[in-house]
Motif scaffolding. Structure first.
Motif, PDB file in Angstrom:
ATOM      1  N   LYS B  17       0.874  -1.160   0.000  1.00 37.29           N
ATOM      2  CA  LYS B  17       0.000   0.000   0.000  1.00 37.29           C
ATOM      3  C   LYS B  17       0.908   1.205   0.000  1.00 37.29           C
ATOM      4  N   PHE B  18       0.368   2.350  -0.207  1.00 37.24           N
ATOM      5  CA  PHE B  18       1.218   3.523  -0.259  1.00 37.24           C
ATOM      6  C   PHE B  18       2.009   3.651   1.039  1.00 37.24           C
ATOM      7  N   LEU B  19       1.320   3.703   2.123  1.00 39.57           N
ATOM      8  CA  LEU B  19       1.978   3.753   3.423  1.00 39.57           C
ATOM      9  C   LEU B  19       1.178   2.910   4.386  1.00 39.57           C
ATOM     10  N   CYS B  20       1.893   2.263   5.246  1.00 43.76           N
ATOM     11  CA  CYS B  20       1.128   1.477   6.193  1.00 43.76           C
ATOM     12  C   CYS B  20       1.565   1.806   7.604  1.00 43.76           C
ATOM     13  N   GLY B  21       1.230   2.973   8.040  1.00 39.55           N
ATOM     14  CA  GLY B  21       1.566   3.371   9.394  1.00 39.55           C
ATOM     15  C   GLY B  21       0.692   2.684  10.420  1.00 39.55           C
ATOM     16  N   VAL B  22      -0.314   2.045   9.961  1.00 33.22           N
ATOM     17  CA  VAL B  22      -1.266   1.439  10.881  1.00 33.22           C
ATOM     18  C   VAL B  22      -0.928  -0.032  11.063  1.00 33.22           C
ATOM     19  N   VAL B  49       9.475  -6.296   9.832  1.00 31.76           N
ATOM     20  CA  VAL B  49      10.238  -5.278  10.542  1.00 31.76           C
ATOM     21  C   VAL B  49       9.284  -4.376  11.302  1.00 31.76           C
ATOM     22  N   ASP B  50       9.603  -4.169  12.549  1.00 31.46           N
ATOM     23  CA  ASP B  50       8.787  -3.290  13.365  1.00 31.46           C
ATOM     24  C   ASP B  50       9.610  -2.045  13.678  1.00 31.46           C
ATOM     25  N   TYR B  51       9.233  -0.926  13.054  1.00 32.68           N
ATOM     26  CA  TYR B  51       9.958   0.315  13.299  1.00 32.68           C
ATOM     27  C   TYR B  51       9.375   0.984  14.518  1.00 32.68           C
ATOM     28  N   THR B  52      10.222   1.324  15.436  1.00 29.57           N
ATOM     29  CA  THR B  52       9.705   2.001  16.618  1.00 29.57           C
ATOM     30  C   THR B  52       9.682   3.504  16.399  1.00 29.57           C
ATOM     31  N   GLN B  53      10.623   4.001  15.584  1.00 29.41           N
ATOM     32  CA  GLN B  53      10.686   5.440  15.340  1.00 29.41           C
ATOM     33  C   GLN B  53       9.859   5.835  14.115  1.00 29.41           C
ATOM     34  N   GLY B  54       9.616   7.119  13.990  1.00 38.79           N
ATOM     35  CA  GLY B  54       8.914   7.637  12.820  1.00 38.79           C
ATOM     36  C   GLY B  54       9.813   8.596  12.062  1.00 38.79           C
ATOM     37  N   VAL B  55       9.272   9.159  10.997  1.00 38.69           N
ATOM     38  CA  VAL B  55      10.077  10.091  10.201  1.00 38.69           C
ATOM     39  C   VAL B  55       9.197  11.239   9.688  1.00 38.69           C
ATOM     40  N   THR B  77       8.530   8.439  17.747  1.00 37.95           N
ATOM     41  CA  THR B  77       7.501   7.408  17.554  1.00 37.95           C
ATOM     42  C   THR B  77       6.919   7.464  16.149  1.00 37.95           C
ATOM     43  N   LYS B  78       6.392   6.337  15.740  1.00 38.44           N
ATOM     44  CA  LYS B  78       5.765   6.236  14.418  1.00 38.44           C
ATOM     45  C   LYS B  78       4.601   7.209  14.283  1.00 38.44           C
ATOM     46  N   GLU B  79       3.878   7.398  15.372  1.00 40.59           N
ATOM     47  CA  GLU B  79       2.685   8.245  15.350  1.00 40.59           C
ATOM     48  C   GLU B  79       3.016   9.695  15.026  1.00 40.59           C
ATOM     49  N   GLU B  80       4.252  10.090  15.310  1.00 38.87           N
ATOM     50  CA  GLU B  80       4.635  11.481  15.037  1.00 38.87           C
ATOM     51  C   GLU B  80       5.048  11.683  13.579  1.00 38.87           C
ATOM     52  N   SER B  81       5.032  10.631  12.805  1.00 40.06           N
ATOM     53  CA  SER B  81       5.455  10.745  11.399  1.00 40.06           C
ATOM     54  C   SER B  81       4.553  11.716  10.624  1.00 40.06           C
ATOM     55  N   ARG B  82       5.171  12.480   9.754  1.00 44.02           N
ATOM     56  CA  ARG B  82       4.413  13.424   8.922  1.00 44.02           C
ATOM     57  C   ARG B  82       5.056  13.517   7.545  1.00 44.02           C
ATOM     58  N   ILE B  83       4.254  13.901   6.593  1.00 47.21           N
ATOM     59  CA  ILE B  83       4.795  14.309   5.291  1.00 47.21           C
ATOM     60  C   ILE B  83       4.396  15.765   5.110  1.00 47.21           C
ATOM     61  N   ILE B  84       5.392  16.597   4.892  1.00 49.25           N
ATOM     62  CA  ILE B  84       5.099  18.021   4.681  1.00 49.25           C
ATOM     63  C   ILE B  84       5.415  18.328   3.215  1.00 49.25           C
TER      64      ILE B  84
END
Lengths: 405, 188
Positions: B17-22, B49-55, B77-84
């Motif tokens: 999928k495009f992104l799977c943050g969930v 792979v389980d990424y603990t950090q976000g980007v 954290t992954k939850e803080e990930s954003r695309i600007i």
């Protein structure tokens, strides 16, 4: 001198050892995730702590260390002489027991709990039994009595309780002995809440040793004779675990789930997974081992005479216990005549029995008896008590914490 | 239980999928997935792979519908990930991973959307989508060398925090043992 007279006072009357403190509320335990133990109808957690001296603690610890060596010798005797039938160990368990016994230096027993009589009433320590495979009462010992002592705030006191730390250390040793394996452990029970709470303690200990942990009830664990032990995490996705802790008795698997016993035997003997406690703890768990101990160490000061026949106890108070009973089920206490003084029914009546000299457990002025439980890893690591009015310590007992002064 | 976190840490897996943050699936919710002692046959092995950090990925529209990464910053954290995303007309959009996934689920395949997708997935976010750790980010999606070099540093941090789990599928597996035995404790 003061300490000495205090000690003799305590030995005279157990009630002098009890320290009463303000009862901790149901809400308090609920906030710790331990509401189960604090339910009113359980009448399980008390507002008393039992005082024990450091000398007594050492007596318990020394007794356990000595007993463990005796158990190892007895197990070797069972294996060398194929005494499987005497111990009630079925055919399908023999190969895995032999295999794990031969490798016990690589995969030692994680922990167990000795139940002992004596000591706090001034009499010598005596072995009641060894819960070698799936010992519980761990949240009470690791958390509840700790919180109670904190609340009681008895000056200068401490507790003989390092359960999580010591089992954690044991996990670290086991991890170091298996560096080729991923430190990832699956922990399973049969689903009862009490077993889950106990699994949480083991989980916590494994985490201390930096294991990745996952709990999953037995019925959802996938076993493969070719590939090992798996947890299913998604559609067609399985994570393999090199380590599995089961709060499920080996004899339950051997007798009730023979197909699983066969799979586990293959998994272990092909080195596909390490299972804790190791299968050989089934030898220790069978109460018939206490008959073997008596044969090997007749009249040993830590042992009670144990045989396979009631005839050996004519005119002697004795106890009949089924070899794979638990929580005091299917136990009968006989008086000096053949009269039954107390009897518990239970689910384990199909197993054969051992007969053992009846020993009076330490008793207080209210006729309540106290049985010490001492957890053991490579040494004694933790102490707690259960109290019961009557003669048999069973699931209706109360939990009694302690403090050392 | 407050004692400890006994629930499964939800694993992120490689979903095309495009992104799977969930997160995808948890063990604890699987009651009833197995019939008694069912036998299943499987063969594969894969890495999860389980990424603990976000980007936080900043992208700039350098030509119409063409985007380049200007910055990638690792967040705890992954939850803080954003695309600007900064567009040619000066507008700026911020997406959370969940929002991006929603857009993707609705099938937005406009040129602008696919341009944005190409850029961010060529960078570090591509690892969240299943690109192997052994393949590097694509230098072509970065606006300049500085941004690309920074991505390498960020990548190292992401890697060190990630947990890799091998997911194997047992050739034959059986389950369903001990069902219906939860009415009493089996301790002692």
């Amino acid at each position: 001198m003061v300490v000495e007279s205090l000690r003799s006072l305590m030995a005279d009357n157990l009630n002098n050892r009890l320290y009463e403190f303000k009862e901790l509320s149901y809400k308090f335990w609920k906030n710790l995730g331990l509401a189960y133990y604090a339910e009113e109808e359980m009448e399980y957690i008390t507002n008393e702590l039992l005082c024990v001296s450091d000398v007594e603690v050492k007596k318990y610890a020394d007794a356990c260390s000595e007993l463990y060596i005796m158990y190892e010798r007895a197990a070797q005797h069972v294996i060398d002489n194929n005494l499987w039938e005497e111990l009630g160990i079925p055919e399908n368990a023999i190969e895995i027991i032999r295999y794990t016994w031969a490798r016990r230096k690589q995969t030692p027993q994680l922990y167990g709990r000795f139940d002992l009589a004596g000591v706090i009433d001034g009499t010598p320590a005596k072995l009641i039994e060894f819960n070698a495979d799936t010992a519980t009462v761990m949240p009470e010992t690791a958390i509840i009595q700790f919180e109670q002592l904190k609340a009681a705030n008895i000056k200068g006191s401490f507790q003989y309780s390092e359960l999580v730390e010591r089992i954690g250390k044991r996990f670290a040793e086991i991890k170091a002995l298996h560096q080729n394996r991923e430190p990832k452990i699956l922990l399973s029970g049969l689903g009862h809440l009490e077993d889950h709470l106990n699994l949480d303690i083991i989980t916590s200990a494994a985490q201390k040793a930096k294991f990745d942990t996952q709990q999953l009830d037995l019925e959802h664990v996938v076993f493969s004779a070719e590939d090992g032990i798996f947890a299913r995490v998604g559609e067609d996705e399985y994570i393999q675990y090199d380590f599995w802790f089961k709060l499920i008795p080996w004899e339950f698997i051997a007798y009730e789930e023979p197909e699983l016993m066969d799979l586990l035997s293959q998994i272990v003997t092909k080195d596909l997974a390490i299972i804790l406690n190791p299968a050989y703890t089934m030898i220790f768990q069978s109460k018939a081992i206490m008959k073997i101990l008596w044969d090997l160490y007749p009249n040993h000061h830590l042992l009670l005479k144990t045989t396979f026949s009631a005839d050996d106890f004519r005119n002697q108070a004795h106890v009949q216990k089924v070899i794979f009973g638990r929580e005091g089920e299917n136990v009968k206490v006989f008086g000096t005549g053949a009269n039954i003084r107390e009897e518990n029914e239970g689910d384990y009546e199909d197993f054969p029995s051992v007969f053992q000299t009846f020993v009076e457990l330490p008793k207080d002025a209210d006729e309540e008896i106290y049985q010490a439980g001492i957890y053991f890893t490579d040494k004694a690591v933790s102490l707690s008590y259960r109290r019961r009015d009557g003669l048999i310590v069973d699931s209706d007992s109360e939990f009694i914490g302690h403090y050392v002064l | 239980m407050k004692l400890l976190n006994s629930k499964l840490n939800l694993k992120e897996k490689h979903v095309p999928k495009f992104l799977c943050g969930v997160a995808v699936a948890g063990i604890m919710g699987l009651t009833g997935c197995f019939s008694d002692s069912s036998t299943q046959e499987y063969v594969e092995e894969q890495q999860v792979v389980d990424y603990t950090q976000g980007v936080i990925t900043s992208v700039e529209e350098t030509e119409k519908d063409l985007f380049k990464i200007t910055d990638e910053t690792i967040v705890p954290t992954k939850e803080e990930s954003r695309i600007i995303a900064s567009y040619l007309d000066g507008a700026i959009d911020t997406f959370t991973l969940a929002e991006v996934e929603l857009v993707d689920a609705e099938g937005d395949d406009s040129r602008r959307s696919s341009g944005l997708r190409r850029a961010v997935t060529g960078g570090i976010l591509g690892y969240y989508m299943g690109r192997s750790f052994s393949s590097p980010t694509n230098p072509g999606v970065y606006k300049n060398t500085a941004a690309y070099n920074k991505s390498n540093t960020a990548n190292t941090s992401l890697r060190s925090s990630a947990k890799t789990t091998t997911v194997r599928k047992p050739a034959t597996g059986k389950s369903g043992y001990g069902g219906g035995k939860s009415t009493k404790s089996y301790g002692g």
